[in-house]
Design an enzyme around this catalytic site. Structure first.
Site, short mmCIF file in Angstrom:
data_model
loop_
_atom_site.label_atom_id
_atom_site.label_comp_id
_atom_site.label_asym_id
_atom_site.label_seq_id
_atom_site.Cartn_x
_atom_site.Cartn_y
_atom_site.Cartn_z
N CYS A 84 0.84 -1.21 0.00
CA CYS A 84 0.00 0.00 0.00
C CYS A 84 0.87 1.25 0.00
O CYS A 84 0.65 2.19 -0.77
CB CYS A 84 -0.93 -0.04 1.21
SG CYS A 84 -2.08 1.33 1.28
N CYS A 85 1.92 1.28 0.85
CA CYS A 85 2.84 2.43 0.88
C CYS A 85 3.55 2.55 -0.47
O CYS A 85 3.83 3.66 -0.92
CB CYS A 85 3.88 2.27 1.98
SG CYS A 85 3.33 2.81 3.60
N CYS A 94 -0.95 8.35 7.57
CA CYS A 94 -2.31 8.11 7.07
C CYS A 94 -3.22 7.69 8.23
O CYS A 94 -2.77 7.03 9.18
CB CYS A 94 -2.29 6.99 6.05
SG CYS A 94 -1.39 7.41 4.55
N CYS A 98 -3.32 3.98 9.51
CA CYS A 98 -2.07 3.40 10.03
C CYS A 98 -1.45 4.22 11.16
O CYS A 98 -0.29 4.01 11.51
CB CYS A 98 -1.05 3.26 8.89
SG CYS A 98 -1.65 2.25 7.55
N CYS A 143 7.67 4.25 5.80
CA CYS A 143 6.82 4.01 4.62
C CYS A 143 7.69 3.69 3.40
O CYS A 143 7.17 3.31 2.35
CB CYS A 143 5.93 5.21 4.33
SG CYS A 143 6.72 6.78 4.56
S1 SF4 Z 1 0.63 4.62 5.68
FE1 SF4 Z 1 -0.98 3.03 5.57
S2 SF4 Z 1 -2.66 3.86 4.30
FE2 SF4 Z 1 -0.85 5.18 4.05
S3 SF4 Z 1 0.09 4.41 2.21
FE3 SF4 Z 1 1.12 3.36 3.91
S4 SF4 Z 1 -0.04 1.47 4.31
FE4 SF4 Z 1 -1.29 2.79 2.92
#
Ligand code: SF4
Length: 245
Positions: A120-121, A203, A206, A229
């Site tokens: 996701c990151c 985010c 998280c 991240c």
């Molecule tokens: S911090 Fe969490 S929601 Fe944001 S990009 Fe990374 S995994 Fe995705």
């Protein structure tokens, strides 16, 4: 991906040594003189980023300022973004992922951050950052050496082997107290979540509040091994990078 050694780069090493005792303002002015307008600053509006933003605005430095808008930032963060654009004579560009949240869910399943935060990151932060940095010669980061073990080995000026350009870290020697002292002295607006137990804000899905005595970054990806991240990680396997300036 090619494995390469972190080869010595005299220009970068000497600049870093020269700037070791410099103030953040001096380091920023040096970076602007040397790299503007191909100089970027990515901020997530954390306390450290706000110090740099204030210094950049005070000196009217020619810097491409942007934020990675993952689409799942806290409402307080979006509000702070708007407030800063009203306060300072600069635009804070939004850099967004190629996939919006619906497209990501359709391709990788809902709430990817719960199952694969690394991926996701990658989609929502690392790939957009790489794209945003394309065409720049250097970028400014707001990391401090005492934040993580990885960040402790950073230099004021260094070759960012991950993104293939020079990285300038003006706040490396500052403490959290230095940062908050500057923000109070200059009356810089900050994220109200800091007063509600969130010393480090990323985010929404998280980031959780931190309990007294916990590490300030303990609320990021709580319960997981993940601590970064990927924007500031130092990879062991590195992509090829262009020649130093
Ligand atoms: S911090 Fe969490 S929601 Fe944001 S990009 Fe990374 S995994 Fe995705």
């Amino acid at each position: 991906m090619t494995r390469i050694a972190a080869t010595p780069e005299p220009g970068v090493i000497e600049a870093s040594q020269r700037l070791e005792g410099a103030t953040p303002g001096e380091t920023l002015r040096w970076a602007a003189l040397r790299y503007a307008p191909r100089l970027a600053f990515a901020t997530g509006f954390g306390p450290e980023g706000l110090v740099l933003l204030d210094l950049i605005a005070r000196d009217l430095l020619s810097v491409d300022v942007f934020t990675l808008d993952t689409g799942v930032l806290f409402p307080e963060t979006y509000a702070l973004w708007r407030k800063l654009e009203q306060r300072y004579p600069l635009r804070i560009r939004a850099v967004r992922p190629a996939l919006d949240l619906e497209e990501q869910a359709a391709r990788h399943g809902a709430a990817l951050w719960e199952r694969e935060p690394g991926r996701c990151c990658g989609i929502r932060k690392v790939e957009p950052l790489a794209e945003a940095l394309r065409g720049h010669d250097a970028w400014i980061s707001a990391i401090r050496a005492d934040q993580t073990v990885d960040r402790a080995s950073a230099r004021v000026v260094e070759r960012d082997l991950r993104f293939g350009l020079v990285k300038v870290n003006p706040l490396l020697a500052w403490s959290s107290e230095d940062v908050w002292g500057y923000l109070r002295e200059h009356d810089v607006p900050t994220n109200p979540l800091h007063e509600r137990g969130y010393p480090s804000i990323g985010c929404g899905p998280c980031t959780s509040p931190v309990r007294p005595g916990e590490d300030p970054r303990a609320g990021r990806w709580r319960g997981r091994v993940k601590t970064e991240c990927g924007l500031h990680a130092r990879p062991a396997v590195l992509p090829s990078s262009p020649s130093p300036r």
